[in-house]
Structure formats: structure tokens, C-alpha cells
Enzyme design. Structure first.
Site, PDB file in Angstrom:
ATOM      1  N   SER A 124       0.836  -1.205   0.000  1.00 32.53           N
ATOM      2  CA  SER A 124       0.000   0.000   0.000  1.00 32.53           C
ATOM      3  C   SER A 124       0.869   1.253   0.000  1.00 32.53           C
ATOM      4  O   SER A 124       0.396   2.327  -0.347  1.00 32.53           O
ATOM      5  CB  SER A 124      -0.871   0.039   1.253  1.00 32.53           C
ATOM      6  OG  SER A 124      -1.662  -1.097   1.339  1.00 32.53           O
ATOM      7  N   HIS A 145      -2.324  -3.482  -6.541  1.00 31.33           N
ATOM      8  CA  HIS A 145      -2.814  -3.130  -5.206  1.00 31.33           C
ATOM      9  C   HIS A 145      -4.297  -3.467  -5.094  1.00 31.33           C
ATOM     10  O   HIS A 145      -5.155  -2.761  -5.635  1.00 31.33           O
ATOM     11  CB  HIS A 145      -2.564  -1.629  -4.953  1.00 31.33           C
ATOM     12  CG  HIS A 145      -2.912  -1.196  -3.564  1.00 31.33           C
ATOM     13  ND1 HIS A 145      -3.571  -0.028  -3.285  1.00 31.33           N
ATOM     14  CD2 HIS A 145      -2.698  -1.792  -2.363  1.00 31.33           C
ATOM     15  CE1 HIS A 145      -3.737   0.085  -1.986  1.00 31.33           C
ATOM     16  NE2 HIS A 145      -3.219  -0.977  -1.406  1.00 31.33           N
ATOM     17  N   GLU A 157      -5.450  -1.358  -8.232  1.00 30.04           N
ATOM     18  CA  GLU A 157      -4.619  -0.300  -8.792  1.00 30.04           C
ATOM     19  C   GLU A 157      -3.390  -0.968  -9.412  1.00 30.04           C
ATOM     20  O   GLU A 157      -2.653  -1.692  -8.737  1.00 30.04           O
ATOM     21  CB  GLU A 157      -4.211   0.682  -7.681  1.00 30.04           C
ATOM     22  CG  GLU A 157      -5.403   1.489  -7.167  1.00 30.04           C
ATOM     23  CD  GLU A 157      -5.089   2.377  -5.978  1.00 30.04           C
ATOM     24  OE1 GLU A 157      -5.793   3.378  -5.798  1.00 30.04           O
ATOM     25  OE2 GLU A 157      -4.148   2.079  -5.216  1.00 30.04           O
ATOM     26  N   ASN A 196      -6.082   5.711  -1.559  1.00 28.79           N
ATOM     27  CA  ASN A 196      -5.609   6.129  -0.237  1.00 28.79           C
ATOM     28  C   ASN A 196      -5.153   7.579  -0.253  1.00 28.79           C
ATOM     29  O   ASN A 196      -5.291   8.303   0.725  1.00 28.79           O
ATOM     30  CB  ASN A 196      -4.478   5.206   0.243  1.00 28.79           C
ATOM     31  CG  ASN A 196      -5.005   3.812   0.552  1.00 28.79           C
ATOM     32  OD1 ASN A 196      -6.207   3.625   0.776  1.00 28.79           O
ATOM     33  ND2 ASN A 196      -4.139   2.826   0.550  1.00 28.79           N
TER      34      ASN A 196
HETATM   35  N1  LIG Z   1      -4.903  -5.634   5.105  1.00 31.18           N
HETATM   36  C1  LIG Z   1      -5.307  -4.733   4.239  1.00 31.18           C
HETATM   37  O1  LIG Z   1      -6.403  -4.162   4.356  1.00 31.18           O
HETATM   38  C2  LIG Z   1      -4.450  -4.383   3.054  1.00 31.18           C
HETATM   39  C3  LIG Z   1      -5.040  -3.734   1.940  1.00 31.18           C
HETATM   40  C4  LIG Z   1      -4.250  -3.472   0.809  1.00 31.18           C
HETATM   41  C5  LIG Z   1      -2.905  -3.818   0.815  1.00 31.18           C
HETATM   42  N2  LIG Z   1      -2.359  -4.427   1.925  1.00 31.18           N
HETATM   43  C6  LIG Z   1      -0.937  -4.803   1.852  1.00 31.18           C
HETATM   44  O2  LIG Z   1      -0.855  -6.212   1.631  1.00 31.18           O
HETATM   45  C7  LIG Z   1       0.324  -6.730   2.226  1.00 31.18           C
HETATM   46  C8  LIG Z   1      -0.038  -7.872   3.146  1.00 31.18           C
HETATM   47  O3  LIG Z   1      -0.904  -7.401   4.148  1.00 31.18           O
HETATM   48  P1  LIG Z   1      -1.862  -8.389   4.965  1.00 31.18           P
HETATM   49  O4  LIG Z   1      -2.868  -7.502   5.650  1.00 31.18           O
HETATM   50  O5  LIG Z   1      -2.322  -9.490   4.099  1.00 31.18           O
HETATM   51  O6  LIG Z   1      -0.827  -8.953   6.062  1.00 31.18           O
HETATM   52  P2  LIG Z   1      -0.976 -10.292   6.932  1.00 31.18           P
HETATM   53  O7  LIG Z   1      -0.099 -10.064   8.110  1.00 31.18           O
HETATM   54  O8  LIG Z   1      -2.401 -10.630   7.150  1.00 31.18           O
HETATM   55  O9  LIG Z   1      -0.341 -11.429   6.012  1.00 31.18           O
HETATM   56  C9  LIG Z   1       1.013 -11.488   5.662  1.00 31.18           C
HETATM   57  C10 LIG Z   1       1.399 -12.949   5.531  1.00 31.18           C
HETATM   58  O10 LIG Z   1       2.711 -13.010   4.995  1.00 31.18           O
HETATM   59  C11 LIG Z   1       3.384 -14.076   5.649  1.00 31.18           C
HETATM   60  N3  LIG Z   1       4.830 -13.924   5.467  1.00 31.18           N
HETATM   61  C12 LIG Z   1       5.730 -13.245   6.221  1.00 31.18           C
HETATM   62  N4  LIG Z   1       6.959 -13.393   5.715  1.00 31.18           N
HETATM   63  C13 LIG Z   1       6.842 -14.198   4.622  1.00 31.18           C
HETATM   64  C14 LIG Z   1       7.743 -14.733   3.677  1.00 31.18           C
HETATM   65  N5  LIG Z   1       9.053 -14.482   3.779  1.00 31.18           N
HETATM   66  N6  LIG Z   1       7.262 -15.521   2.685  1.00 31.18           N
HETATM   67  C15 LIG Z   1       5.960 -15.800   2.607  1.00 31.18           C
HETATM   68  N7  LIG Z   1       5.041 -15.313   3.474  1.00 31.18           N
HETATM   69  C16 LIG Z   1       5.483 -14.537   4.462  1.00 31.18           C
HETATM   70  C17 LIG Z   1       2.903 -13.989   7.072  1.00 31.18           C
HETATM   71  O11 LIG Z   1       3.147 -15.211   7.768  1.00 31.18           O
HETATM   72  C18 LIG Z   1       1.427 -13.699   6.877  1.00 31.18           C
HETATM   73  O12 LIG Z   1       0.658 -14.874   6.754  1.00 31.18           O
HETATM   74  C19 LIG Z   1       1.004  -5.553   2.907  1.00 31.18           C
HETATM   75  O13 LIG Z   1       1.959  -5.026   2.045  1.00 31.18           O
HETATM   76  C20 LIG Z   1      -0.126  -4.567   3.104  1.00 31.18           C
HETATM   77  O14 LIG Z   1       0.324  -3.230   3.161  1.00 31.18           O
HETATM   78  C21 LIG Z   1      -3.093  -4.728   3.026  1.00 31.18           C
END
Ligand SMILES: NC(=O)c1ccc[n+]([C@@H]2O[C@H](COP(=O)([O-])OP(=O)(O)OC[C@H]3O[C@@H](n4cnc5c(N)ncnc54)[C@H](O)[C@@H]3O)[C@@H](O)[C@H]2O)c1
Length: 384
Positions: A124, A145, A157, A196
């Protein structure tokens, strides 16, 4: 070009976003490798996909054959990075928002994925250009995104880093269409991308209103819901997590303008450990379940048109920088927020003189430079 080029998709990270991204690719018939670091995290992600697919099956949105095929033939969970990406045509990274971690993952993806594969990030806030520098295929790196929850929110996006090629952008765009999403191209790697970024100054205004005691979170939410917002902004932030909101504002303060420094009311919540739904308390008390907003608390102490003006002003900044068009902004906002119409359409009848005065008044009243009207607003260049 397009769908025929991409057959195998790898998703790195099986958390909140990764499991959803894997699921929408599976539903479109792609073979999907899903990777997480431990078997436990991986199984949790797979379970979430299965639970969701079962719901689709019960509702008749997929057939039993499709359901069985996805589970038996299309989904390949694994913890090994090489295995996860060695067959991929497109890899989508969705690991936590930590720069060093993402740089390391991009280097690994580059090492193990076939040379033709595109490497995408769901970040993000981290720069796509920076991530591409961890690879030897900068032109094949882009942002994809997605919005949460991925199976419901239509927008993706498609972000161009400094080195992304047109072919990469086009393939990313076509892939999004093929998984039934609404892609919008973000032609420059700017903080917040589109959605955002458009909302960013509205957080600052809301913070000023709360800090000055002009209105309470419930009064703000009731007013915005009466104006047409699907959910009051303070309640939404409680869902997102006030710690996440805090870090986003810090990021904007560093990368956009100091006016984005987190506001006092938010700092106090963070210090008291009131982070929203996940801790049982944030702007609202969640200990007895979801807070209900009393619409009768709507007040004229808050003017929804002030928030609209800030969104339109920010939209013109993006257009001035060549990030996207005005139409793209409404497409993005509608498909990411469930709003009926976007800010540009909503502002079509507002006179530029009135819009300019409103923004000047807000900038002066709250001492925020970022609220000042752009040249485009002054000249009415938000009208289609
Ligand atoms: N949550 C939201 O609303 C949202 C919305 C848009 C974008 N994002 C972006 O998406 C990305 C992920 O966010 P999320 O909310 O899904 O996080 P999350 O913490 O729910 O999930 C991340 C996952 O990645 C795993 N992980 C960590 N290191 C790893 C590795 N080396 N290899 C493989 N997996 C690994 C973790 O164990 C976890 O299961 C971030 O960059 C975040 O900014 C999040």
C-alpha cells in the site's frame, strides 16, 4: 498478450490479502501456488479460501465441479520459495509491509521465478521503483494493489514503477480483467497511489475536528453516513486498526507533507492501547459487539462538503502530476469504497469560486497548507 500469457500465478504470503488474491485467481481458473513461511500460517490461509469457496458453493455461485477442481487441481500450497515460483508467469507478493522483508522477497522471487515472469507487489505504501531495484528485471516489476476484502472489492490499482515497461502494465491490467476485477492504471509511483491518496487529507481534517472538540466520532460518523458514506470513517478506522492508521499518517508525514503528522486524539488512543476492534476499544467500545451509529446524532458542526472539497483538491494534484485522469479517480473510488458515486461526479455542480473559498477557509482555520486549493481547482478543472 493478456490472459493467454499468464497461466500460473504464485502468491507469496497467505494472510489477509494473500489468501484473497489466491482465491480470486483460482475462481478465474488459474493454477495458483500459495506460499507462507510456516505450515501453520499456510494452512490457515488455505482454510480461509476453503471456507469462502464453500459459501460460494452454497449460494450457487460456483458448481461442485468447479469447487472440486479448485481444491484438487488448481491450488498448490507450499512453504518452499523455489517451488512456489519456479513455474510462475506472475508472482504477487503480499507479505507484511516491511521494506527490508519485501526487498529480500523480491530478490528471492527474481532468483527462482522464470525469466519471463512478472513480479508484482500488493504494497500500500512502499515504492514499486524501490522494490524493482532488488531484482535484475526492473521492467517486469509492477504494483497490483488489491482492496480488502479481496473477493468483494472490485478495484485493483495497477501501479507503474519508474522502470515498469508498457508490456508489463498491459499484462497486469489484462490479468486483473481476467479475474473479474476493475483495474485502474496508476502511471506514477506516488505515495498512497489513488484511493488512499484521495482520502489522505480527509484524515487530517477529521483529526483537526476531533482535536479541537468540534464533534465526537459518533457525530462525525452519523453525519457522513447520512451524507451517503457506506460506513462512518471513525468506525471504519476502528476496523482497520488505529495503529495501522497511525503508521500510514507517519508515512505521509515523511513522504508527502508534515501536515500529515498523527493528530493528538489518535496519539492518545495509541498510548492507551486502544487500537480499535482488535483490542475491544478505539474510537468506539467494541466489547459488546459492533457499535451501532445513531444517525440522529448527525450534526451541522461537520460539513460533508468540506471532505468532498479535500478529495477533489487531492484528485487534481494527481491529475496535475500525470498519475491518472479524473474519470480514473471516480472509477477507483467507487470500486474501492462501495460509494454510489465518486468525488468528481459529486462535485460537478459546485462552482470553482465556492470550492476555492471553501479550501482557503479550511487551510486558514486549521493551519494546514495541504488544504490550499490547486491551480486546477481555482480554474474549475475538476469539471468534466
Ligand atoms: N490488510 C489490508 O487491508 C491491506 C489492503 C491493501 C494492501 N495491503 C498490503 O498487503 C500486504 C499484506 O498485508 P496483509 O494484511 O495481508 O498482512 P498479513 O499479516 O495478514 O499477512 C502477511 C502474511 O505473509 C506471511 N509472510 C511473512 N513473511 C513471509 C515470507 N518471507 N514468505 C511468505 N510469506 C510470508 C505472514 O506469515 C502472513 O501470513 C502488505 O503489504 C499490506 O500493506 C493490506
Amino acid at each position: 498478450m493478456g490472459r493467454s500469457d499468464i497461466r500460473v500465478v504464485s502468491v507469496i504470503g497467505a494472510g489477509e490479502m494473500g489468501h484473497g488474491i489466491a482465491e480470486v485467481a483460482l475462481l478465474a481458473g488459474y493454477k495458483v501456488f500459495l506460499r507462507d513461511i510456516t505450515q501453520e500460517f499456510l494452512e490457515k490461509g488455505v482454510q480461509r479460501i476453503n471456507d469462502s469457496l464453500e459459501k460460494f458453493l452454497k449460494k450457487g455461485k460456483i458448481t461442485r465441479d468447479e469447487y472440486e477442481k479448485i481444491r484438487r487441481e488448481l491450488l498448490y500450497p507450499c512453504t518452499d520459495m523455489r517451488k512456489a515460483v519456479e513455474q510462475a508467469d506472475l508472482v504477487i507478493e503480499a507479505v507484511p509491509e516491511i521494506l527490508d522483508l519485501k526487498m529480500e522477497i523480491f530478490a528471492q522471487m527474481d532468483k527462482f521465478a522464470p525469466p519471463h515472469a512478472l513480479l508484482a507487489s500488493n504494497t500500500s505504501s512502499i515504492s514499486i521503483t524501490q522494490l524493482s531495484k532488488a531484482t535484475d528485471r526492473k521492467e517486469k516489476v509492477l504494483g497490483l494493489h488489491f482492496f480488502n476484502p479481496v473477493v468483494i472489492m472490485k478495484l485493483v490499482e495497477v501501479v507503474r514503477g519508474q522502470y515498469s515497461s508498457e508490456n508489463t502494465m498491459q499484462k497486469g491490467y489484462d490479468f486483473c480483467l481476467s479475474i473479474n476485477k476493475v483495474p485502474v492504471r496508476v502511471e506514477k509511483d506516488v505515495p498512497g497511489f489513488i484511493v488512499n491518496r484521495i482520502n489522505a487529507p480527509t484524515h487530517v481534517l477529521r483529526g483537526c475536528i476531533l482535536d479541537k472538540g468540534i464533534a465526537t466520532p459518533e457525530e462525525i460518523d452519523a453525519t457522513m453516513e447520512r451524507f451517503g458514506a457506506p460506513m462512518g470513517p471513525c468506525k471504519l478506522l476502528d476496523y482497520v486498526g488505529l495503529d495501522v492508521h497511525y503508521h500510514v499518517l507517519q508515512y505521509y508525514a515523511k513522504n508527502l507533507h508534515p501536515d500529515y503528522e498523527p493528530y493528538r486524539t489518535l496519539e492518545e488512543k495509541i498510548k492507551s492501547g486502544h487500537l480499535g476492534k482488535k483490542t475491544g476499544k478505539g474510537f468506539y467500545d467494541w466489547s459488546h459487539g459492533k457499535p451501532e451509529i445513531d444517525i440522529s446524532k448527525a450534526t451541522d458542526k461537520v460539513d460533508p462538503n468540506d471532505f468532498l472539497a479535500l478529495q477533489v483538491n487531492e484528485a487534481t494534484k494527481l491529475v496535475e502530476m500525470g498519475v491518472c485522469s479524473l474519470m480514473d479517480i471516480d472509477t477507483a473510488m467507487v470500486n474501492a469504497t462501495n460509494m454510489r458515486i465518486g468525488p468528481i461526479e459529486a462535485a460537478q455542480d459546485i462552482d470553482p469560486v465556492e470550492m476555492t473559498r471553501r479550501l482557503e477557509r479550511l487551510a486558514e482555520q486549521f493551519g494546514k497548507e495541504i488544504f490550499l486549493p490547486t491551480g486546477s481547482v481555482r480554474e474549475g478543472r475538476y469539471r468534466l
